[in-house]
Enzyme design. Structure first.
Site, PDB file in Angstrom:
ATOM      1  N   TRP A 181       0.824  -1.221   0.000  1.00  0.00           N
ATOM      2  CA  TRP A 181       0.000   0.000   0.000  1.00  0.00           C
ATOM      3  C   TRP A 181       0.847   1.255   0.000  1.00  0.00           C
ATOM      4  CZ3 TRP A 181      -4.341  -0.930  -2.016  1.00  0.00           C
ATOM      5  CH2 TRP A 181      -4.924  -2.186  -1.845  1.00  0.00           C
ATOM      6  N   ASP A 222      -1.151   6.462   6.462  1.00  0.00           N
ATOM      7  CA  ASP A 222      -2.282   5.629   6.055  1.00  0.00           C
ATOM      8  C   ASP A 222      -2.547   4.636   7.182  1.00  0.00           C
ATOM      9  OD1 ASP A 222      -3.992   3.771   4.970  1.00  0.00           O
ATOM     10  OD2 ASP A 222      -2.815   3.407   3.156  1.00  0.00           O
ATOM     11  N   LYS A 266     -12.243  -1.738   7.402  1.00  0.00           N
ATOM     12  CA  LYS A 266     -11.566  -2.717   8.262  1.00  0.00           C
ATOM     13  C   LYS A 266     -12.024  -2.516   9.704  1.00  0.00           C
ATOM     14  CE  LYS A 266      -8.249  -2.161   4.729  1.00  0.00           C
ATOM     15  NZ  LYS A 266      -8.481  -3.316   3.944  1.00  0.00           N
TER      16      LYS A 266
HETATM   17  N1  PMP Z   1      -4.159   1.382   2.283  1.00  0.00           N
HETATM   18  C1  PMP Z   1      -4.234   0.256   3.015  1.00  0.00           C
HETATM   19  C2  PMP Z   1      -3.335   0.092   4.193  1.00  0.00           C
HETATM   20  C3  PMP Z   1      -5.156  -0.730   2.645  1.00  0.00           C
HETATM   21  O1  PMP Z   1      -5.247  -1.854   3.359  1.00  0.00           O
HETATM   22  C4  PMP Z   1      -6.001  -0.526   1.520  1.00  0.00           C
HETATM   23  C5  PMP Z   1      -7.040  -1.541   1.097  1.00  0.00           C
HETATM   24  N2  PMP Z   1      -6.941  -2.790   1.561  1.00  0.00           N
HETATM   25  C6  PMP Z   1      -5.850   0.648   0.800  1.00  0.00           C
HETATM   26  C7  PMP Z   1      -4.938   1.587   1.215  1.00  0.00           C
HETATM   27  C8  PMP Z   1      -6.719   0.920  -0.404  1.00  0.00           C
HETATM   28  O2  PMP Z   1      -7.993   1.181   0.057  1.00  0.00           O
HETATM   29  P1  PMP Z   1      -9.247   1.337  -0.902  1.00  0.00           P
HETATM   30  O3  PMP Z   1      -9.442   0.023  -1.576  1.00  0.00           O
HETATM   31  O4  PMP Z   1     -10.330   1.668   0.063  1.00  0.00           O
HETATM   32  O5  PMP Z   1      -8.964   2.435  -1.853  1.00  0.00           O
END
Ligand code: PMP
Length: 361
Positions: free
Chosen positions: A102, A172, A196
């Site tokens: 991520w 994040d 989550k």
């Molecule tokens: N950052 C993290 C730490 C994530 O776990 C996720 C999705 N699992 C995201 C960003 C992306 O999130 P989204 O699919 O809601 O755009």
């Protein structure tokens, strides 16, 4: 009806009392003559729900009035694109520390707008550790430093708030928010997709130190402007009312359960059960993350072969333990232990792991 223990990484399990309350209120919300999803976001009824959710989140996380709290449609990836637009000048240097998948996504979203400096990355060793703070090559002129507090796929989690001096730290927290106390004052911006620990997918929470809202950023549409959203209490356009309402129910549930201190205790206990099953397996189960940065939320592990991984997932499912297949980027197994996962779920998984090893080890 039997609700299984659901280890999905997100959208993830929600507490049964929250789902039941939403079910009860689905047809008519609180005497409004309609459900919460059928009324205007500007109605007194919904405004009260929205404001209460913000108040409860502020209480839950200890967010002072120095920070704005936004509830925005979309996921964390959207925020990753909005961060450079709002907080950096066109082409300005920003520093990213990459500790997993991520963190790489955040760079991909930022690159069209800014000069991304990868100040440190754990990619060379497969993201099994977080590069030590002393190794970070921070820029003198960066608009901000970006980190991923918990890497949902690679299962590595910052266990401290890194010191980056006066440059705003943006984090994040999608997969670990509200799982333990956070010293918000150490951060310029904290963002999280809700799916989550905070509720349903489709809404994100963005916590922004107010002075950063004064930055001019770069040319952008009003709808991409955090300042505009803050000025209009996240009602610049029609917000995802259902998601906001459900997140509000989650905040109330988390407060009633004892707040983030209690979830820190539970997260430690739940993750300890799984790591003990891994570490006590004599190598049958492998988690490759450095012990000091093992995630409490997402635990990836591997069996001796792909066949056994697949068998584990299907036998676990038959035993009422859902969604244990690892992300395709790393394979293997992944157990996600968010706030709505009870200790009994982690214990059931640990017992299953020992039993599976006896049968197949
Ligand atoms: N950052 C993290 C730490 C994530 O776990 C996720 C999705 N699992 C995201 C960003 C992306 O999130 P989204 O699919 O809601 O755009």
């Amino acid at each position: 009806m039997t609700r299984a223990f659901n280890f999905s990484a997100g959208p993830a399990t929600l507490p049964e009392p929250v789902l039941r309350q939403a079910q009860e209120e689905m047809l008519e919300w609180n005497g409004a003559g309609a459900s919460i999803v059928e009324i205007s976001h500007r109605s007194a009824e919904f405004m009260a729900v929205a404001q209460q959710a913000e108040t409860d989140l502020r209480t839950l996380l200890g967010i002072s009035n120095d920070y704005a709290v936004l509830f925005l449609a979309g996921g964390a990836t959207t925020q990753q694109a909005l961060l450079p637009l709002n907080f950096a000048a066109p082409g300005q240097r920003v520093d990213h520390v990459v500790s997993g998948h991520w963190g790489k996504t955040a760079i991909k979203q930022a690159r069209p707008y800014v000069d991304v400096n990868i100040a440190a990355t754990g990619e060379a060793d497969g993201f099994h550790d977080i590069p030590p703070r002393a190794s970070w090559q921070l820029s003198s002129d960066a608009a901000y430093v970006h980190i991923t507090a918990n890497e949902t796929i690679h299962g590595v989690e910052f266990r401290d708030n890194p010191d980056v001096g006066d440059v705003p730290l943006i984090a994040d927290f999608s997969s670990s928010i509200a799982s333990e106390p956070i010293d918000i004052s150490r951060y310029g911006v904290i963002y999280a997709g809700a799916q989550k620990n905070l509720g349903p997918v489709g809404i994100s929470v963005v916590i922004i130190r107010r002075d950063l809202l004064e930055r001019s950023g770069q040319p952008r549409a009003d709808i991409f402007d955090y300042r505009s959203h803050a000025a209009r209490d996240s009602m610049l356009n029609t917000p995802p009312t259902w998601n906001w309402y459900l997140a509000g129910l989650m905040f109330k549930w988390m407060l009633a359960q004892g707040g983030v201190e209690e979830f820190a205790r539970r997260s430690a206990a739940k993750s300890a059960r799984i790591y003990a099953a891994i570490d006590g397996s004599g190598g049958f189960y492998r988690n490759e993350v450095a012990v000091a940065v093992r995630s409490r939320m997402n635990i990836p592990f591997f069996l001796p072969s792909d066949e056994l991984d697949a068998r584990f997932v299907s036998e676990a499912k038959a035993a009422g333990l859902l969604a244990l297949k690892g992300h395709k980027a790393v394979g293997g197994i992944r157990a996600s232990l968010y706030n709505a996962m009870p200790l009994a779920g982690a214990e059931a998984l640990a017992t299953f792991m020992r039993d599976f090893q006896q049968r197949h080890g």
